[in-house]
Design a protein around this motif. Structure first.
Motif, PDB file in Angstrom:
ATOM      1  N   TYR A 146       0.830  -1.206   0.000  1.00 12.92           N
ATOM      2  CA  TYR A 146       0.000   0.000   0.000  1.00 12.92           C
ATOM      3  C   TYR A 146       0.864   1.255   0.000  1.00 12.92           C
ATOM      4  O   TYR A 146       0.631   2.179  -0.792  1.00 12.92           O
ATOM      5  CB  TYR A 146      -0.943   0.006   1.210  1.00 12.92           C
ATOM      6  N   ARG A 147       1.845   1.297   0.887  1.00 12.87           N
ATOM      7  CA  ARG A 147       2.670   2.502   0.967  1.00 12.87           C
ATOM      8  C   ARG A 147       3.441   2.708  -0.333  1.00 12.87           C
ATOM      9  O   ARG A 147       3.545   3.843  -0.830  1.00 12.87           O
ATOM     10  CB  ARG A 147       3.641   2.428   2.140  1.00 12.87           C
ATOM     11  N   GLN A 176      -3.617  -6.792  -6.389  1.00 11.30           N
ATOM     12  CA  GLN A 176      -5.033  -6.785  -6.017  1.00 11.30           C
ATOM     13  C   GLN A 176      -5.517  -5.383  -5.691  1.00 11.30           C
ATOM     14  O   GLN A 176      -6.612  -4.979  -6.117  1.00 11.30           O
ATOM     15  CB  GLN A 176      -5.250  -7.713  -4.819  1.00 11.30           C
ATOM     16  N   MET A 177      -4.713  -4.625  -4.946  1.00 13.97           N
ATOM     17  CA  MET A 177      -5.135  -3.270  -4.572  1.00 13.97           C
ATOM     18  C   MET A 177      -5.148  -2.334  -5.769  1.00 13.97           C
ATOM     19  O   MET A 177      -6.040  -1.484  -5.896  1.00 13.97           O
ATOM     20  CB  MET A 177      -4.230  -2.737  -3.465  1.00 13.97           C
ATOM     21  N   ALA A 178      -4.158  -2.468  -6.654  1.00  9.70           N
ATOM     22  CA  ALA A 178      -4.097  -1.596  -7.826  1.00  9.70           C
ATOM     23  C   ALA A 178      -5.273  -1.856  -8.764  1.00  9.70           C
ATOM     24  O   ALA A 178      -5.891  -0.908  -9.278  1.00  9.70           O
ATOM     25  CB  ALA A 178      -2.770  -1.794  -8.559  1.00  9.70           C
ATOM     26  N   MET A 281       7.756  -0.839   4.569  1.00 14.69           N
ATOM     27  CA  MET A 281       6.700  -0.923   5.568  1.00 14.69           C
ATOM     28  C   MET A 281       5.714   0.239   5.422  1.00 14.69           C
ATOM     29  O   MET A 281       5.363   0.596   4.314  1.00 14.69           O
ATOM     30  CB  MET A 281       7.307  -0.990   6.971  1.00 14.69           C
ATOM     31  N   GLY A 282       5.237   0.835   6.555  1.00 15.69           N
ATOM     32  CA  GLY A 282       4.281   1.911   6.461  1.00 15.69           C
ATOM     33  C   GLY A 282       3.856   2.419   7.823  1.00 15.69           C
ATOM     34  O   GLY A 282       4.111   1.784   8.855  1.00 15.69           O
ATOM     35  N   ALA A 289      -5.475   2.375   6.234  1.00 13.07           N
ATOM     36  CA  ALA A 289      -6.014   2.598   4.891  1.00 13.07           C
ATOM     37  C   ALA A 289      -5.979   1.321   4.065  1.00 13.07           C
ATOM     38  O   ALA A 289      -6.902   1.044   3.284  1.00 13.07           O
ATOM     39  CB  ALA A 289      -5.230   3.709   4.195  1.00 13.07           C
ATOM     40  N   MET A 290      -4.911   0.545   4.235  1.00 10.15           N
ATOM     41  CA  MET A 290      -4.802  -0.725   3.515  1.00 10.15           C
ATOM     42  C   MET A 290      -5.919  -1.679   3.936  1.00 10.15           C
ATOM     43  O   MET A 290      -6.575  -2.292   3.084  1.00 10.15           O
ATOM     44  CB  MET A 290      -3.427  -1.336   3.787  1.00 10.15           C
TER      45      MET A 290
END
Length: 334
Positions: A146-147, A176-178, A281-282, A289-290
């Motif tokens: 995500y980050r 998957q997120m994209a 990481m993040g 948010a992820m």
């Protein structure tokens, strides 16, 4: 409790009886139902990671149920099914982690165990559509992906994105997120089968990075260069990513499995107005948010194989071989 303990460099993980942790002030005790492996665990076992200390319990990814509370922890958390954020003490600067930043599983005892104690701020409700095994596959890889994609590279709907080395946990979660966010996703792999499986998850197509001219061929196939490239390899092949990037493109990398970047011709960067970004990481905000993105789109992390906790050493060897498609998970409790 029982835990997989690592007693030294290149030692096998052994299932041993160790003391059950007691949650301190502001902490919660999580009875783990599942944990997942990361390449980080293999690097620690091989002694290729900073801050080694033994014996240690590896495992950065875990999901389970809160069974006990330390002083000051919210009583509402008791009995709640949770997923654990493995990144602790990021600090006040959202742009980079503080020196105090740690990752669960070293230096603190990790999730390859029946119980783990963590600060209450690092647990979030288990997404209702996920099993414990699926949720355990999410944390470290999910926040890293995500980050890299959204916080650092600023990926937007409608942009063309290339994700290299598809099959690993972070790359698949990024895919998957994209896709869910409306991007047009392409991939690379050394395996035609992995490219096909990525297409089943929404990728438009891909290229075999072993082919000499893969970058130019993929740009031709995609109808243009890539606005965002998400990479974990670096190494000698990094120059091909410069060729694959669209003018004004952003290349973000979160790992360097192939070693140093040997050649970066300056003209390929400045003439195309490229941005080269590092990410790891993040923040807690990235993690939250992820998880929301996975809940909003009902995304399910790809699980490669589930092992019993007692078979953790076999799971580590599968991770080391790099043949997996998705996350390798340890089932700890039914």
């Amino acid at each position: 409790m029982q835990a997989l303990q690592l007693d030294g460099i290149n030692e096998p993980l052994r299932l041993q009886d160790v003391p059950t942790p007691t949650p301190g002030p502001g902490e919660v005790l999580v009875q783990l139902h599942a944990a997942a492996l990361n390449h980080r665990d293999v690097w620690i076992q091989k002694g290729q990671y900073a801050g080694l200390r033994f014996p240690c319990i590896l495992g950065s990814d875990g999901a389970g149920v809160v069974t006990a509370l330390g002083e000051g922890a919210d009583e509402a958390l008791r009995g709640q099914a949770v997923v654990i954020n493995p990144g602790h003490s990021w600090g006040d600067n959202p742009n980079a982690q503080a020196k105090s930043f740690t990752i669960l599983g070293l230096p603190n005892q990790g999730a390859f165990a029946e119980y783990v104690s963590v600060p209450a701020q690092y647990v979030r409700p288990l997404p209702a559509h996920l099993s414990f095994e699926q949720a355990a596959a999410l944390p470290l890889g999910g926040v890293t992906a995500y980050r890299a994609a959204f916080t650092r590279a600023g990926l937007q709907a409608g942009e063309r994105v290339l994700i290299t080395g598809i099959g690993g946990g972070v790359a698949l979660l990024a895919l998957q997120m994209a896709v869910a966010s409306g991007a047009e996703v392409w991939v690379t792999s050394g395996s035609a089968e992995k490219i096909t499986r990525a297409q089943q998850l929404g990728a438009m197509g891909g290229a075999n990075y072993k082919d000499e001219k893969w970058a130019s061929e993929l740009v031709k196939q995609a109808g243009g260069g890539f606005d965002v490239i998400i990479d974990s390899a670096a190494g000698p092949g990094f120059e091909a990513l410069l060729d694959a990037a669209a003018p004004g493109g952003r290349i973000v990398f979160y790992g360097g499995t192939l070693g140093p970047i040997a050649q970066v011709p300056p003209a390929k960067v400045f003439w195309k107005q490229l941005s080269i970004l590092g990410s790891t990481m993040g923040t807690e905000q990235d993690f939250a948010a992820m998880v929301r993105l996975f809940e909003q789109h009902q995304l399910v992390p790809v699980v490669d194989q589930v092992f019993a906790l007692a078979d953790g050493e076999a799971a580590m060897r599968r991770m080391e071989q790099g043949q997996q498609f998705g996350k390798i998970v340890l089932k700890i409790k039914d």
